[in-house]
Write a protein that holds these residues in place. Structure first.
Motif, PDB file in Angstrom:
ATOM      1  N   LEU A  47     -13.050  -7.528 -12.543  1.00  0.00           N
ATOM      2  CA  LEU A  47     -13.698  -8.691 -11.936  1.00  0.00           C
ATOM      3  C   LEU A  47     -12.792  -9.915 -11.872  1.00  0.00           C
ATOM      4  O   LEU A  47     -13.122 -10.894 -11.215  1.00  0.00           O
ATOM      5  CB  LEU A  47     -14.950  -9.048 -12.740  1.00  0.00           C
ATOM      6  CG  LEU A  47     -16.059  -7.988 -12.745  1.00  0.00           C
ATOM      7  CD1 LEU A  47     -17.134  -8.363 -13.736  1.00  0.00           C
ATOM      8  CD2 LEU A  47     -16.648  -7.831 -11.358  1.00  0.00           C
ATOM      9  N   ARG A  70      -6.736 -11.889  -4.518  1.00  0.00           N
ATOM     10  CA  ARG A  70      -7.146 -11.717  -3.130  1.00  0.00           C
ATOM     11  C   ARG A  70      -6.056 -12.130  -2.146  1.00  0.00           C
ATOM     12  O   ARG A  70      -5.994 -11.621  -1.036  1.00  0.00           O
ATOM     13  CB  ARG A  70      -8.374 -12.574  -2.848  1.00  0.00           C
ATOM     14  CG  ARG A  70      -9.634 -11.864  -3.139  1.00  0.00           C
ATOM     15  CD  ARG A  70     -10.816 -12.784  -2.952  1.00  0.00           C
ATOM     16  NE  ARG A  70     -12.011 -12.123  -3.423  1.00  0.00           N
ATOM     17  CZ  ARG A  70     -12.573 -11.108  -2.800  1.00  0.00           C
ATOM     18  NH1 ARG A  70     -12.074 -10.667  -1.670  1.00  0.00           N
ATOM     19  NH2 ARG A  70     -13.627 -10.522  -3.295  1.00  0.00           N
ATOM     20  N   ARG A  74      10.754  -6.843  -3.766  1.00  0.00           N
ATOM     21  CA  ARG A  74      10.288  -5.469  -3.889  1.00  0.00           C
ATOM     22  C   ARG A  74      10.339  -5.019  -5.334  1.00  0.00           C
ATOM     23  O   ARG A  74       9.481  -4.279  -5.801  1.00  0.00           O
ATOM     24  CB  ARG A  74      11.192  -4.543  -3.081  1.00  0.00           C
ATOM     25  CG  ARG A  74      10.862  -4.462  -1.643  1.00  0.00           C
ATOM     26  CD  ARG A  74      10.020  -3.238  -1.329  1.00  0.00           C
ATOM     27  NE  ARG A  74       9.758  -3.207   0.110  1.00  0.00           N
ATOM     28  CZ  ARG A  74       8.734  -3.823   0.654  1.00  0.00           C
ATOM     29  NH1 ARG A  74       7.844  -4.444  -0.094  1.00  0.00           N
ATOM     30  NH2 ARG A  74       8.574  -3.800   1.952  1.00  0.00           N
ATOM     31  N   LEU A 108       7.465  -3.155  -7.359  1.00  0.00           N
ATOM     32  CA  LEU A 108       7.737  -1.858  -7.967  1.00  0.00           C
ATOM     33  C   LEU A 108       7.461  -1.899  -9.470  1.00  0.00           C
ATOM     34  O   LEU A 108       6.873  -0.971 -10.039  1.00  0.00           O
ATOM     35  CB  LEU A 108       9.201  -1.506  -7.707  1.00  0.00           C
ATOM     36  CG  LEU A 108       9.608  -0.095  -7.990  1.00  0.00           C
ATOM     37  CD1 LEU A 108       8.929   0.819  -6.999  1.00  0.00           C
ATOM     38  CD2 LEU A 108      11.112   0.038  -7.889  1.00  0.00           C
ATOM     39  N   LEU A 158     -10.841   5.023 -15.502  1.00  0.00           N
ATOM     40  CA  LEU A 158     -11.300   4.788 -14.137  1.00  0.00           C
ATOM     41  C   LEU A 158     -11.332   3.287 -13.832  1.00  0.00           C
ATOM     42  O   LEU A 158     -10.853   2.828 -12.782  1.00  0.00           O
ATOM     43  CB  LEU A 158     -12.703   5.385 -13.982  1.00  0.00           C
ATOM     44  CG  LEU A 158     -13.257   5.414 -12.574  1.00  0.00           C
ATOM     45  CD1 LEU A 158     -12.376   6.272 -11.694  1.00  0.00           C
ATOM     46  CD2 LEU A 158     -14.675   5.969 -12.581  1.00  0.00           C
ATOM     47  N   ALA A 173      -7.859   1.847 -13.635  1.00  0.00           N
ATOM     48  CA  ALA A 173      -7.244   2.239 -12.364  1.00  0.00           C
ATOM     49  C   ALA A 173      -7.775   1.359 -11.242  1.00  0.00           C
ATOM     50  O   ALA A 173      -7.018   0.881 -10.391  1.00  0.00           O
ATOM     51  CB  ALA A 173      -7.546   3.707 -12.071  1.00  0.00           C
ATOM     52  N   PHE A 233      -5.266  -0.885  -9.136  1.00  0.00           N
ATOM     53  CA  PHE A 233      -5.074  -0.586  -7.714  1.00  0.00           C
ATOM     54  C   PHE A 233      -5.548  -1.734  -6.836  1.00  0.00           C
ATOM     55  O   PHE A 233      -5.056  -1.910  -5.721  1.00  0.00           O
ATOM     56  CB  PHE A 233      -5.769   0.724  -7.348  1.00  0.00           C
ATOM     57  CG  PHE A 233      -4.961   1.915  -7.754  1.00  0.00           C
ATOM     58  CD1 PHE A 233      -3.688   2.087  -7.245  1.00  0.00           C
ATOM     59  CD2 PHE A 233      -5.447   2.836  -8.653  1.00  0.00           C
ATOM     60  CE1 PHE A 233      -2.917   3.158  -7.630  1.00  0.00           C
ATOM     61  CE2 PHE A 233      -4.682   3.922  -9.045  1.00  0.00           C
ATOM     62  CZ  PHE A 233      -3.422   4.081  -8.534  1.00  0.00           C
ATOM     63  N   VAL A 264      -2.703  -2.202  -4.056  1.00  0.00           N
ATOM     64  CA  VAL A 264      -2.896  -1.875  -2.641  1.00  0.00           C
ATOM     65  C   VAL A 264      -2.578  -3.065  -1.751  1.00  0.00           C
ATOM     66  O   VAL A 264      -2.271  -2.900  -0.580  1.00  0.00           O
ATOM     67  CB  VAL A 264      -4.325  -1.381  -2.341  1.00  0.00           C
ATOM     68  CG1 VAL A 264      -4.620  -0.103  -3.083  1.00  0.00           C
ATOM     69  CG2 VAL A 264      -5.350  -2.443  -2.669  1.00  0.00           C
ATOM     70  N   PHE A 297       0.654  -3.122   0.252  1.00  0.00           N
ATOM     71  CA  PHE A 297       0.906  -2.239   1.377  1.00  0.00           C
ATOM     72  C   PHE A 297       0.362  -2.794   2.686  1.00  0.00           C
ATOM     73  O   PHE A 297       0.611  -2.248   3.740  1.00  0.00           O
ATOM     74  CB  PHE A 297       0.308  -0.861   1.102  1.00  0.00           C
ATOM     75  CG  PHE A 297       1.110  -0.069   0.126  1.00  0.00           C
ATOM     76  CD1 PHE A 297       2.237   0.623   0.533  1.00  0.00           C
ATOM     77  CD2 PHE A 297       0.762  -0.042  -1.205  1.00  0.00           C
ATOM     78  CE1 PHE A 297       2.984   1.343  -0.366  1.00  0.00           C
ATOM     79  CE2 PHE A 297       1.516   0.675  -2.116  1.00  0.00           C
ATOM     80  CZ  PHE A 297       2.620   1.364  -1.695  1.00  0.00           C
ATOM     81  N   ALA A 298      -0.417  -3.857   2.591  1.00  0.00           N
ATOM     82  CA  ALA A 298      -0.998  -4.423   3.795  1.00  0.00           C
ATOM     83  C   ALA A 298       0.111  -5.049   4.631  1.00  0.00           C
ATOM     84  O   ALA A 298       0.912  -5.827   4.122  1.00  0.00           O
ATOM     85  CB  ALA A 298      -2.032  -5.465   3.433  1.00  0.00           C
ATOM     86  N   ALA A 299       0.149  -4.692   5.901  1.00  0.00           N
ATOM     87  CA  ALA A 299       1.098  -5.356   6.783  1.00  0.00           C
ATOM     88  C   ALA A 299       0.544  -6.740   7.047  1.00  0.00           C
ATOM     89  O   ALA A 299      -0.608  -6.879   7.434  1.00  0.00           O
ATOM     90  CB  ALA A 299       1.230  -4.591   8.087  1.00  0.00           C
ATOM     91  N   GLU A 310      15.080 -12.556   0.997  1.00  0.00           N
ATOM     92  CA  GLU A 310      15.058 -12.693  -0.447  1.00  0.00           C
ATOM     93  C   GLU A 310      16.361 -13.364  -0.852  1.00  0.00           C
ATOM     94  O   GLU A 310      17.437 -12.803  -0.668  1.00  0.00           O
ATOM     95  CB  GLU A 310      15.067 -11.286  -1.033  1.00  0.00           C
ATOM     96  CG  GLU A 310      13.947 -10.992  -1.968  1.00  0.00           C
ATOM     97  CD  GLU A 310      14.018  -9.544  -2.362  1.00  0.00           C
ATOM     98  OE1 GLU A 310      14.882  -9.219  -3.190  1.00  0.00           O
ATOM     99  OE2 GLU A 310      13.241  -8.749  -1.821  1.00  0.00           O
ATOM    100  N   PHE A 360      11.767  -4.836 -14.684  1.00  0.00           N
ATOM    101  CA  PHE A 360      11.831  -3.455 -14.220  1.00  0.00           C
ATOM    102  C   PHE A 360      12.265  -2.532 -15.355  1.00  0.00           C
ATOM    103  O   PHE A 360      11.683  -1.470 -15.569  1.00  0.00           O
ATOM    104  CB  PHE A 360      12.794  -3.347 -13.037  1.00  0.00           C
ATOM    105  CG  PHE A 360      12.957  -1.956 -12.532  1.00  0.00           C
ATOM    106  CD1 PHE A 360      11.954  -1.378 -11.772  1.00  0.00           C
ATOM    107  CD2 PHE A 360      14.075  -1.213 -12.845  1.00  0.00           C
ATOM    108  CE1 PHE A 360      12.087  -0.083 -11.320  1.00  0.00           C
ATOM    109  CE2 PHE A 360      14.216   0.082 -12.406  1.00  0.00           C
ATOM    110  CZ  PHE A 360      13.222   0.649 -11.634  1.00  0.00           C
TER     111      PHE A 360
END
Lengths: 311, 97, 497, 559
Positions: free
Chosen positions: C303, C371, C381, C385, C430, C433, C437, C441, C444-446, C455, C471
């Motif tokens: 949340l 958001r 990147r 990563l 769960l 995750a 995620f 995620v 990955f949004a264009a 950079e 890293f």
């Protein structure tokens, strides 16, 4: 066995301690709370004397009551009081929990065999001759359990760093320079406190006293100098030597701890012949650092730099 | 009842009393004092443990522990006061803590 | 006796070196970062040397001052302690390397995320010394002193960011820590009252399940649970970890919380377990709270609206897993104990990496609202990563250390037929995750992105290496799982008690 | 090949793509990855083709004592996977040549490849699971590569089912390992019912069995063409591989029969929804669901076989089917990058014939791999009586679906990416020939060339083609499918409050309004967060800690 039994003095002291604590925490007025707190410290010091813990009594009177009290008094104006009260259900719960705690503690303590309690006193007194000092408390603090003390000095350093970080400019102290009576008193007090500190330090190896008590006395001397506005008093300015003196105790302690172990012995294992001198050396360094630390805590912030550029 | 037990009980009382106030107090200064008294209660128990009557020498170990404890307590108190000042100076309230 | 110096005592070095470094960094303020980093490197090296030494099959032990217990204080390092020390040293090294940049004295205050960058180094070194002392100590009172160093230094680090919320959080943290330490000390006092010893090993042979000892155990565990932020006593943790400066958060979340949980495990399996004090009911209670922490912490992470808060709540959940060892293993170290040790190690690396990434996110994007995260050109990147790698371990995906830890924990739970714990671990996985995620995620949004801003390559090879630190930390969390056999073997060294 | 070389080769199978994939972390090296990805599956190919006999290597320090190796089952899968990955990465090299994010794509492709190839050589539960997870999660990046709202939605559905699947698999494996007693070597014998259910769930999701298939028709079309090819051709086969590795064969008659029913349902359902699609890739995805249903029937036969020998034959049939479908589906998916409508003359015929060959194989025309595979299943003589006619019906259905696919492709025009034709042609050739390299397939070829078998396989074709042509004419070129991809999910969206799928064309439409359920859930979440903040009060915490102490004491004293 009669000596073990409770006396009227014990009863009075105990009740007074509890009563003062209740009054301290119960009063609404902040100023009165602090005065009661200092008084409470004094009574507790008496309690230590009654329980034959003069070392603790000395420390309590100087550090626990006087210094902490002074510290609280000094900071009070900067801490606005809050009249809010916890919600009633919380208070009821807290009261129940406190009573439960007391009941559980009382029950447990009453189960302890007070007549023949196992303790470490036996081993301490047995090995006391090898410790280099004759005051058993000092032997524990600086030899048998010196490692505790070493780490405790680190706690002091944390406090100094924390206070300086939180308050890069110490809140101003009102100098009492103009008060002739104070200055006259000062001329007597400061040398006296310094001598007292030295005496307590030396005393520590065979009688109640030691670095903490001596440090407290010395810090009082420093504080008076500060209050008098003496320009070169420690704490008037942030200087490299002040910082070095603040960590001197820790550094000397570590140096001795490692130094003695370089001959293949354990950490902090003093050569028996040098034990007394090494303990005195550590204590001397500690006294200075503790005194300055207590002074910094009282000051409540970092003095302005006079080394050059502001940090 | 022996004197040591009595004083240990006084320490327990002090501990519990301070615990109550530590929970309910809203005022920061009061909380700082409460936690100090909490520590003192504990120290009283410890020193009472060391007491072995008027004739026998007391157990020095609890005394040493209490000395350490007092120094730790004053360090924490000093830090707490400096922190409390910053809380108030930056607009925080005691109740938020 | 020859003149040759004895071989260095790596364990002692891990305690004394940081303390000395702290003193030096405090005195030579302008060199604080160099001194601090050098000392941290030395400590990391020493702790790795100690680990190798212990891994060779020889637990470390020393009586300080030459005074044998029960009079003196013993230092001990079995496999678990050595691993915790190495974890502290290496995570610390990573965070310190990053702090060279973020806490550098040359940087303008606006970039530093703190008003007093100099204070980071002495505070961190004191914390490091305190943590190492805690892992090595085998004496109940000595542990109290180390707990105090750790908690006061942690309070200082919390307040370091200079944000108003951080002061409030630090204040609460201080009071909580103070109360918790005193509760622990009360337990020590009670045990001394009844048995007259402070050394844990000696106490193990004396303790019996009787009221005084039971009360002592109660207050000690309650104090440590409070310090570990075990649900529902976690109220102080999210504000403290969520508002501290990133380097500080990384240390608080990855290392400081571990110390008190470690102590719970140590006391449970070394002192209360063998003496019959630890009961099934008590294990169940603490396990249930652990389960509550897993579910509630993970849910709050799901949340959370800010990345840092998400990461902080994930710590609440991770602490919960560590407490599952008590009900699952009973009073003897078994599979679950190995599992939580693994989880603790992996969490330290993954969590520190994640908090350091939070700093980069905040720096580059100017916010950390989940958001509004995107795969912006401003966000390297490597950061994305690293977040992904750290998340893999925190969720418990293979082949990370978190995965192996959970595998062992689940196995322990299934072998014992504990359906409840299995369900909790699964539900927690769960939820975590989902939380992780939710962040990943977004990368990955264009995005009709702000004009592609190359950079900016950081200046110099050192700076570039420093950029790789998070890293590397996350990679260690993964590596721990890949070579899990080795840490699990080390855990067995001296595990007998 | 010496044992040492073979061992190294097996190690290299997952290791090379893994190492290359991790190079993606370095900005400077990312540009090389698309080319390197083409080389990465070569060790796997070499291992599958050159290693004779079983190889095993134990790596005690890896994970918790890992075992890699190559056995009969693994070799079949490895050969298929290696070929498809080689084709896929070759195709991707050209297909994404101008894509600014091709470096990231290649890195994820390599990681998914490492996972996929790893599943074929994993010989213990932990490494298998690790490889499985690596494949599944890395594929997320392939699915959402385009970054469009549609692909992000597909990715969301994908990741949810992946997480659920991983969780089921994780607990199922731990349960199996725990029950088997031997550490990390799940017993072939009895595994608890719960473990069985969990494992089936995990593998079923991966294999796209109805009703766990909802992610598949969304994710496979969303991914770039080469990724779709490996997703549909290789990765979903891991569902079968896992089942073969971990389920006791035979010995689960009940489960086997259930699986046969489920497979049959999938086979028909895939076609039924697939024919209503207008996006050729979505149609192919539904065809995959349908074909995986047939493979599931094979597995179900193996599970319920009366003796191990027959189970072995059933497994062989399922493997044959897997090989056949993998190659054919990859060729078809790679073909979706073509635009026969824009090509003229020979080029157009070449493309349509090229697409027709694997399509014919899927339908099961004589002389194709499909015919052999179906014959192998029929020859088993196992299973319920309806199975034989059902297989014929399913052939007709497949024919219907693929005729529709060819019709859709035939009208497709646009620009083809230069360089993608060669890998596609290679895939067509492989789909026509590769299967015969496997001895059981070649043996099956002869037995499939009998007159009744040929007749059997031709009538469905006629029915299917006729139906397909009719349907294509009926549906015309409607831009939106009658049933949206993701079927159940789309239908359920109204009830479950899921976001409405975006229109087929990725328009810049804003967010569709959330349904009430979701809003309520969000409000509940906010309430919980507020509850948590409200508990951040000193007094609450202090009381809680004291209460904990009281409970703890009680729990200590109670016993």
């Amino acid at each position: 066995m009669s000596g073990l039994l409770i006396s009227a003095l014990d009863l009075v002291l105990g009740l007074l301690t509890l009563g003062l604590a209740a009054a301290t925490l119960g009063t609404r007025d902040q100023a009165r709370m602090l005065m009661l707190f200092v008084t409470f410290g004094g009574v507790v010091a008496l309690l230590w004397v009654r329980l034959r813990a003069p070392d603790v009594a000395l420390a309590e009177a100087s550090i626990g009551a006087a210094l902490t009290g002074g510290l609280l008094l000094r900071m009070r104006p900067m801490l606005p009081p809050s009249d809010g009260n916890a919600p009633r259900p919380i208070r009821a719960l807290a009261a129940a929990l406190a009573l439960g705690t007391f009941a559980a503690l009382a029950w447990a303590l009453s189960l302890v065999d007070w007549g023949a309690r196992p303790s470490l006193a036996g081993p301490v007194f047995e090995r006391l001759p090898e410790s280099g000092v004759t005051n058993p408390v000092t032997a524990v603090l600086l030899n048998f359990r010196a490692y505790d003390t070493l780490l405790e000095v680190a706690v002091l350093l944390v406090a100094v760093v924390g206070v300086w970080m939180l308050s890069p400019r110490a809140p101003a102290l009102t100098p009492l320079r103009d008060d002739p009576l104070f200055l006259a008193l000062l001329r007597l007090l400061v040398p006296f406190l310094c001598i007292l500190a030295g005496y307590l330090l030396w005393l520590g190896s065979f009688a109640p006293g030691g670095a903490f008590q001596a440090g407290a006395a010395l810090s009082a001397a420093f504080l008076f100098l500060l209050l008098a506005g003496v320009p070169d008093a420690p704490g008037q300015a942030d200087r490299a030597w002040l910082r070095a003196a603040l960590v001197m105790g820790l550094a000397v302690f570590i140096a001795v701890a490692v130094g003695v172990s370089l001959r293949g012995a354990a950490l902090l294992e003093y050569p028996p012949a040098q034990a007394k001198n090494l303990i005195l050396l550590i204590e001397a360094a500690l006294t200075v650092s503790i005194a300055l630390t207590l002074m910094v805590l009282f000051q409540g912030g970092r003095p302005a730099s006079r080394d050059g550029a502001d940090p | 009842m022996t004197a040591a037990l009595w004083h240990a009980l006084v320490g327990a009382g002090l501990f519990s009393l301070s615990l109550y106030h530590l929970i309910v107090a809203q005022d920061l200064l009061r909380r700082i004092i409460a936690v100090n008294l909490l520590g003192t209660g504990l120290f009283v128990i410890l020193v009472a443990l060391g007491y072995r009557g008027p004739d026998a020498p007391p157990d020095p170990v609890p005394h040493a522990l209490v000395l350490t404890g007092i120094v730790v307590a004053v360090s924490a108190t000093g830090l707490a006061l400096a922190l409390a000042r910053r809380v108030h100076a930056s607009g925080g309230r005691s109740e938020d803590v | 006796m020859s003149d040759a110096l004895p071989a260095p005592d790596w364990a002692v070095l891990t305690v004394l070196l940081p303390l000395l470094g702290a003193a030096l960094a405090f005195v030579a303020e302008r060199q604080a970062d160099r001194i601090g980093f050098a000392a941290t490197t030395g400590v990391a090296l020493s702790s790795v040397m100690l680990l190798l030494q212990v891994a060779g099959g020889a637990p470390y032990q020393q009586s300080i001052g030459g005074w044998a217990v029960p009079l003196g204080i013993a230092l001990k390092a079995d496999g678990l302690a050595a691993l915790m020390l190495a974890m502290t040293g290496l995570v610390g090294l990573g965070v310190a390397a990053q702090a060279l940049r973020t806490m550098a004295s040359e940087l303008p205050p606006a970039r530093q995320g703190t008003a007093a960058p100099w204070a980071f180094w002495p505070l961190w070194l004191l914390l490091l010394g305190g943590l190492n002392a805690l892992y090595l100590s085998a004496d109940q009172f000595n542990l109290y002193v180390t707990l105090e160093i750790v908690s006061l230094a942690a309070v200082g680090l919390t307040a370091l960011s200079g944000k108003p919320e951080a002061f409030t959080a630090a204040m609460r943290y201080l009071l909580v820590g103070f109360l918790a330490s005193l509760l622990y000390l009360l337990g020590v006092a009670l045990l001394y009252a009844r048995y007259g010893v402070l050394d844990i090993g000696t106490a193990q042979s004396l303790l019996r399940p009787e009221p005084v000892a039971q009360l002592a155990m109660t207050v000690m565990l309650a104090g440590l649970a409070l310090k570990s932020a075990l649900f529902p006593l976690h109220f102080w943790l999210p504000p403290a970890h969520g508002n501290a400066a990133a380097s500080a958060s990384a240390l608080l979340s990855a290392l400081v919380v571990k110390a008190s949980v470690y102590l719970v495990l140590r006391l449970w399996f070394d002192l209360f377990g063998p003496t019959g004090l630890a009961t099934e009911a008590a294990g169940l209670l603490l396990g249930l709270l652990g389960a509550g922490a897993i579910l509630w912490g993970s849910l709050q992470a799901v949340l959370a609206e800010r990345l840092k808060l998400l990461v902080a709540y994930s710590t609440v959940a991770q602490v919960g897993y560590l407490f599952l060892a008590l009900p699952l293993d009973g009073t003897e170290r078994g599979l679950a104990w190995q599992g939580v040790a693994m989880l603790a190690l992996a969490h330290a690396f993954a969590k520190s990496a994640m908090f350091l990434c939070c700093q980069i996110v905040q720096d580059r994007l100017g916010h950390d609202r989940i958001r509004a995260l995107t795969s912006s050109a401003k966000l390297p990147r490597s950061t994305q990563l690293t977040l992904a790698l750290a998340a893999i371990s925190l969720i418990g995906l293979p082949p990370s250390g978190g995965f192996v830890g959970k595998w062992l924990l689940l196995q322990a739970s299934l072998e014992g037929g504990f359906t409840l714990w299995t369900a909790v671990i699964m539900a927690g996985t769960l939820l975590s995750a989902t939380a992780m995620f939710r962040v990943l995620v977004r990368f990955f949004a264009a995005q009709p992105d702000d004009p592609v801003e190359a950079e900016a390559p950081p200046p110099g090879i050192t700076a570039r290496l420093i950029d790789l630190v998070p890293f590397a930390l996350a990679a260690v969390a993964i590596l721990l799982g890949l070579v899990a056999t080795w840490p699990l073997m080390v855990l067995q060294v001296g595990a007998g008690g | 090949m010496s044992a040492g070389t073979a061992t190294w080769l097996v190690l290299l199978v997952p290791l090379l793509p893994l190492l290359l994939g991790t190079l993606g972390a370095f900005r400077g090296l990312r540009a090389w990855l698309p080319a390197l990805a083409v080389l990465a599956p070569l060790p796997a190919l070499a291992a599958a083709l050159l290693i004779e006999g079983d190889v095993g290597v134990r790596i005690p320090w890896l994970l918790l004592d890992s075992r890699l190796g190559l056995d009969g089952v693994g070799r079949v899968f490895l050969a298929l996977f290696a070929c498809l990955w080689f084709l896929g990465s070759w195709h991707a090299f050209f297909y994404l040549r101008l894509d600014p994010r091709r470096g990231r794509f290649a890195a994820l492709l390599l990681l998914a490849m490492a996972g996929n190839l790893g599943t074929a050589v994993a010989q213990d539960a932990l490494s298998f699971y690790a490889a499985f997870a690596l494949m599944s999660f890395a594929s997320y990046g392939l699915v959402v590569h385009d970054g469009t709202p549609g692909s992000l939605r597909a990715g969301r559905v994908y990741i949810v089912l992946v997480v659920l699947g991983e969780l089921a698999l994780f607990s199922g494996l731990v349960l199996a390992v725990a029950a088997a007693g031997a550490p990390f070597e799940p017993g072939r014998a009895a595994i608890p019912g719960l473990a069985l259910a969990l494992l089936s769930l995990g593998f079923g999701i991966k294999a796209g069995l109805v009703p766990l298939h909802v992610w598949l028709p969304l994710a496979h079309p969303a991914a770039p063409v080469p990724a779709s090819a490996v997703l549909s051709g290789a990765m979903i086969k891991v569902g079968l591989l896992g089942a073969l590795r971990f389920l006791p064969l035979p010995g689960l008659p009940g489960a086997g029969e259930g699986l046969i029913l489920l497979g049959a349902a999938s086979a028909l359902y895939g076609v039924a929804v697939g024919v209503l699609q207008t996006n050729p890739k979505a149609l192919l995805a539904y065809s995959s669901i349908s074909q995986m249903g047939l493979i599931a029937i094979g597995l179900g036969l193996a599970l319920s076989a009366p003796d191990p020998a027959l189970a072995g034959s059933a497994v062989a049939a399922a493997l044959l089917f897997t090989l056949h479908h993998g190659f054919a589906k990859a060729a078809l998916f790679l073909g979706t990058a073509l635009a026969p409508g824009s090509a003229a003359g020979l080029g157009r015929w070449l493309r349509m014939i090229g697409l027709g060959l694997p399509a014919a194989a899927l339908i099961g025309l004589p002389l194709t791999s499909g015919a052999v595979a179906k014959a192998a299943v029929k020859d088993l003589g196992l299973g319920p009586a309806w199975l034989d006619p059902f297989l014929s019906v399913s052939s007709a259905a497949t024919a219907l679906l693929l005729v529709r696919f060819l019709a859709l492709m035939g009208g497709r025009s646009g620009e083809e990416k230069p360089g993608t034709l060669a890998p596609w042609l290679a895939s067509v050739l492989l789909s026509a020939l590769a299967v015969w390299a496997w001895a059981p397939a070649a043996e099956g070829l002869a037995s499939s060339l009998t007159a009744p078998t040929i007749v059997d396989s031709l009538w469905p074709l006629g029915v299917g083609v006729a139906l397909g042509l009719g349907l294509s004419w009926f549906l015309g070129s409607s831009p939106t499918p009658l049933v949206p991809a993701g079927d159940l999910l789309a239908f359920g969206a109204g009830a479950a409050g899921w976001r409405r799928p975006p229109a087929a064309a990725p328009t810049a439409a804003g967010r569709t309004p959330r349904r009430d359920l979701l809003r309520t859930a969000l409000a509940r979440g906010a309430e919980l967060a507020a509850l948590e903040r409200g508990a951040h009060i000193w007094a609450v915490g202090a009381v809680a800690s004291a209460a904990l102490a009281a409970l703890l004491l009680a729990s200590l004293l109670s016993s």
